[in-house]
Design an enzyme around this catalytic site. Structure first.
Site, PDB file in Angstrom:
ATOM      1  N   LYS A 206       5.011  56.503  45.934  1.00 54.46           N
ATOM      2  CA  LYS A 206       3.985  57.537  45.776  1.00 54.46           C
ATOM      3  C   LYS A 206       4.341  58.785  46.581  1.00 54.46           C
ATOM      4  O   LYS A 206       4.272  59.906  46.077  1.00 54.46           O
ATOM      5  CB  LYS A 206       2.624  56.997  46.213  1.00 54.46           C
ATOM      6  CG  LYS A 206       1.471  57.950  45.941  1.00 54.46           C
ATOM      7  CD  LYS A 206       0.154  57.417  46.492  1.00 54.46           C
ATOM      8  CE  LYS A 206      -0.297  56.176  45.788  1.00 54.46           C
ATOM      9  NZ  LYS A 206      -1.642  55.730  46.235  1.00 54.46           N
ATOM     10  N   GLU A 212      12.020  52.194  53.226  1.00 53.41           N
ATOM     11  CA  GLU A 212      12.853  51.204  52.552  1.00 53.41           C
ATOM     12  C   GLU A 212      13.242  51.663  51.150  1.00 53.41           C
ATOM     13  O   GLU A 212      14.400  51.543  50.727  1.00 53.41           O
ATOM     14  CB  GLU A 212      12.119  49.858  52.472  1.00 53.41           C
ATOM     15  CG  GLU A 212      11.768  49.243  53.812  1.00 53.41           C
ATOM     16  CD  GLU A 212      10.398  49.631  54.308  1.00 53.41           C
ATOM     17  OE1 GLU A 212       9.840  48.891  55.125  1.00 53.41           O
ATOM     18  OE2 GLU A 212       9.868  50.683  53.864  1.00 53.41           O
ATOM     19  N   GLY A 267      -1.266  50.565  46.207  1.00 56.11           N
ATOM     20  CA  GLY A 267      -0.027  49.955  45.738  1.00 56.11           C
ATOM     21  C   GLY A 267      -0.210  48.581  45.132  1.00 56.11           C
ATOM     22  O   GLY A 267       0.346  48.263  44.075  1.00 56.11           O
ATOM     23  N   ARG A 268      -0.996  47.726  45.789  1.00 55.06           N
ATOM     24  CA  ARG A 268      -1.159  46.355  45.302  1.00 55.06           C
ATOM     25  C   ARG A 268      -2.079  46.271  44.088  1.00 55.06           C
ATOM     26  O   ARG A 268      -2.252  45.194  43.526  1.00 55.06           O
ATOM     27  CB  ARG A 268      -1.671  45.463  46.433  1.00 55.06           C
ATOM     28  CG  ARG A 268      -2.961  45.945  47.089  1.00 55.06           C
ATOM     29  CD  ARG A 268      -3.202  45.180  48.396  1.00 55.06           C
ATOM     30  NE  ARG A 268      -4.354  45.653  49.144  1.00 55.06           N
ATOM     31  CZ  ARG A 268      -4.330  46.679  49.990  1.00 55.06           C
ATOM     32  NH1 ARG A 268      -3.211  47.365  50.152  1.00 55.06           N
ATOM     33  NH2 ARG A 268      -5.415  47.029  50.655  1.00 55.06           N
ATOM     34  N   GLU A 353      -3.119  41.522  52.216  1.00 50.85           N
ATOM     35  CA  GLU A 353      -3.102  42.928  52.620  1.00 50.85           C
ATOM     36  C   GLU A 353      -4.473  43.553  52.422  1.00 50.85           C
ATOM     37  O   GLU A 353      -4.859  44.465  53.160  1.00 50.85           O
ATOM     38  CB  GLU A 353      -2.043  43.695  51.829  1.00 50.85           C
ATOM     39  CG  GLU A 353      -1.745  45.081  52.406  1.00 50.85           C
ATOM     40  CD  GLU A 353      -0.496  45.707  51.810  1.00 50.85           C
ATOM     41  OE1 GLU A 353       0.591  45.546  52.404  1.00 50.85           O
ATOM     42  OE2 GLU A 353      -0.607  46.351  50.747  1.00 50.85           O
ATOM     43  N   HIS A 384       6.764  17.795  44.363  1.00 46.67           N
ATOM     44  CA  HIS A 384       7.851  17.120  45.058  1.00 46.67           C
ATOM     45  C   HIS A 384       8.269  17.897  46.300  1.00 46.67           C
ATOM     46  O   HIS A 384       9.386  17.726  46.792  1.00 46.67           O
ATOM     47  CB  HIS A 384       9.032  16.936  44.105  1.00 46.67           C
ATOM     48  CG  HIS A 384       8.713  16.036  42.952  1.00 46.67           C
ATOM     49  ND1 HIS A 384       8.931  14.680  42.974  1.00 46.67           N
ATOM     50  CD2 HIS A 384       8.137  16.304  41.749  1.00 46.67           C
ATOM     51  CE1 HIS A 384       8.535  14.147  41.831  1.00 46.67           C
ATOM     52  NE2 HIS A 384       8.050  15.108  41.069  1.00 46.67           N
ATOM     53  N   LYS A 511       5.381  50.254  60.501  1.00 42.32           N
ATOM     54  CA  LYS A 511       6.353  51.258  60.048  1.00 42.32           C
ATOM     55  C   LYS A 511       6.667  52.270  61.154  1.00 42.32           C
ATOM     56  O   LYS A 511       7.822  52.674  61.334  1.00 42.32           O
ATOM     57  CB  LYS A 511       5.807  51.991  58.825  1.00 42.32           C
ATOM     58  CG  LYS A 511       5.731  51.150  57.550  1.00 42.32           C
ATOM     59  CD  LYS A 511       5.152  51.976  56.415  1.00 42.32           C
ATOM     60  CE  LYS A 511       5.021  51.179  55.139  1.00 42.32           C
ATOM     61  NZ  LYS A 511       4.418  51.991  54.046  1.00 42.32           N
TER      62      LYS A 511
END
Length: 546
Positions: A206, A212, A267-268, A353, A384, A511
């Site tokens: 954005k 990153e 974002g999410r 978050e 399993h 950050k």
């Protein structure tokens, strides 16, 4: 405002828990033969069986009273109206507008946001069809065959989950890859063996400043130019999802290849926005809009259905009950569908978050536990791996089972062997929820002739709560409904706890510290460090090892 754990509705639930908390699911089912068909809901093509929760009709009534006491429906309406419910950032929360039909209008700050959304959707559709048809060519005139999405957080988890979930519907001559980790290995592996002349990068940020993502984007640019050798090639091999058109232009991305976002999309919650461009390229615009329609169907249900018949609300309230009264600190997401292998990871971010907060909207201590730790794996792999703990461990882990009546694996003529395999998969799902609920008693084991010394080891206590979600098949519409279901369940929980589910200040703090440490890792060893002794020692050790 009165603290949540001091409200009469909360205290009534606490009293009720003292009465029902030790009641076993065996007894609840024995007392109500119709329980398995009474505690069910249907919405947007999904069927929810929540009868295997440790609840009674009274529990549901008390949870509904708590929701009303917390003004849940007013908060829901405020979100859909575009009010600034993200209070710490003074922003509207309008991911629901991303799936509103074009015929609707929603004015926020003097702008019809629905019109804006459909303008972007139309641009995405045109570009996606150009890539899919091969009419969009790279710098050397060859069609694109590899698409690499570069983002992090919601700009990665949403797209990669959706691509995996809908891979059955994807155009298979287009290879989709996803890079999020700033570890250079991720990009190196994604680009290994590829030809830059047939590779398109989608940069999702954005701000176009996310450390990153920008680091990976610059590395991808360098990789592309190392093969193509011409700065002018960037415009044919990079597109951006961003609001920062100045930064994208400086990168070399043409304005017409920059797709906007808005500050009212977190974002999410963004996979229905331009962040979903990779999804649209993979499955096509029509199926992408089917996914939006599934989200919209669940939105409408959430907005209008009464509390006791509202699927997202009920799932949210049951999560409150399990977390704050039964003391369950985690929740397992168990999709019995290989295509949903990334769905638990997607829900980790969505839930943790959003609701991993310790203070209310006005800054007071919440006074109770908030978000559970969300985790999971697709069945039957998990059976399993960690189901041993679910069945006989000392920790209570509520489970959400997700399954489908029909497999997407194509059958050949009358040969139905894949259907038989799907029946086995679904038998395991249904049996797992039954075993968690009812277990196996010592008397049952003795009756079977189990050796006495083994009886304690083979007792399965049961009384472990679970939800089961079923649908006809995994389609774009179904995926959209599932995503919106959990979005609204998370919001419901946030309303009850009176927290802001749409900020993430803890992430921002990390950050900032990373930026400070990064500078110190590359400075002279003689520069003084002002951290704690552990952090200082780790920086010095890293410098030494380098």
């Amino acid at each position: 405002m009165k603290a949540l754990n001091a409200r009469p509705a909360w205290l009534a639930l606490a009293t009720h828990y003292a009465q029902i908390g030790s009641t076993h699911l065996r007894d609840l089912f024995a007392a109500d033969p119709e329980r398995g068909t009474r505690f069910v809901l249907e919405a947007a093509g999904l069927y929810l069986d929540y009868s295997k929760n440790r609840i009674s009709g009274e529990t549901i009534g008390l949870l509904a009273s708590l929701a009303r006491d917390c003004d849940l429906y007013e908060r829901i309406a405020a979100m859909f109206r575009g009010e600034l419910i993200n209070t710490t950032e003074q922003r509207a929360v309008l991911h629901t507008a991303l799936r509103a039909p074009a015929c609707e209008q929603l004015w926020v700050g003097g702008v019809d946001v629905v019109a804006q959304v459909h303008c972007v959707l139309d641009r995405m559709s045109i570009f996606s069809e150009q890539i899919r048809s091969g009419t969009w060519c790279g710098h050397t005139g060859k069609p694109i065959r590899h698409v690499i999405n570069i983002g992090i957080g919601g700009s990665d988890l949403g797209p990669v989950m959706a691509y995996d979930a809908l891979k059955h519907y994807s155009q298979r001559n287009l290879e989709m890859k996803f890079v999020s980790n700033v570890d250079g290995t991720a990009l190196a592996e994604a680009t290994h063996g590829l030809k830059a002349e047939q590779t398109l990068f989608i940069i999702c940020s954005k701000s176009f400043h996310t450390q990153e993502t920008l680091t990976n984007a610059l590395a991808a640019r360098a990789w592309s130019l190392s093969q193509l050798g011409d700065e002018a090639s960037v415009v044919r091999h990079f597109v951006a999802i961003s609001t920062n058109t100045e930064a994208t232009a400086a990168f070399g991305i043409a304005p017409e290849q920059t797709f906007p976002l808005w500050d009212w999309v977190g974002g999410r919650y963004s996979m229905a926005s331009a962040i979903g461009l990779s999804t649209m390229i993979a499955i096509g615009p029509a199926r992408f809009r089917d996914m939006l329609a599934g989200m919209r169907a669940m939105d409408e249900h959430f907005l209008h259905a009464p509390i006791e018949r509202n699927m997202p609300v009920m799932m949210g309230l049951l999560a409150i009950w399990n977390n704050d009264f039964l003391g369950a600190s985690t929740q397992a997401i168990l999709p019995y569908e290989q295509y949903l292998s990334r769905f638990p990871a997607y829900l980790q971010q969505l839930t943790m978050e959003s609701n991993g907060k310790h203070v209310t909207c006005d800054g007071a201590a919440v006074g109770c536990d908030t978000s559970p730790v969300v985790w999971g794996e697709p069945g039957t792999n998990g059976q399993h791996s960690f189901y041993q703990l679910l069945h006989q461990g000392t920790r209570l882990v509520p489970c959400d089972f997700i399954g489908f009546a029909h497999s997407l694996i194509p059958c050949q003529g009358d040969d139905r062997f894949f259907d038989n395999q799907h029946d086995l998969l679904m038998a395991n799902l249904i049996a797992a929820s039954e075993a968690l609920a009812f277990g196996k008693t010592a008397s049952e084991l003795y009756a079977e002739g189990t050796e006495e010394a083994l009886v304690p080891h083979r007792v399965v206590g049961g009384n472990r709560p679970s939800n089961t979600l079923l649908a006809m098949r995994l389609s774009p519409h179904t995926l959209g409904a599932l995503v919106a279901l959990y979005e609204h369940s998370v919001f419901t929980q946030g309303v009850i706890w009176d927290i802001d589910s749409f900020d993430q200040w803890g992430v921002e703090f990390g950050k900032v510290l990373a930026g400070l440490v990064l500078a110190e890792l590359t400075e002279s060893e003689h520069v003084a460090l002002a951290h704690d002794s552990s952090t200082n020692a780790l920086i010095r050790k890293y410098r030494h090892l380098q």
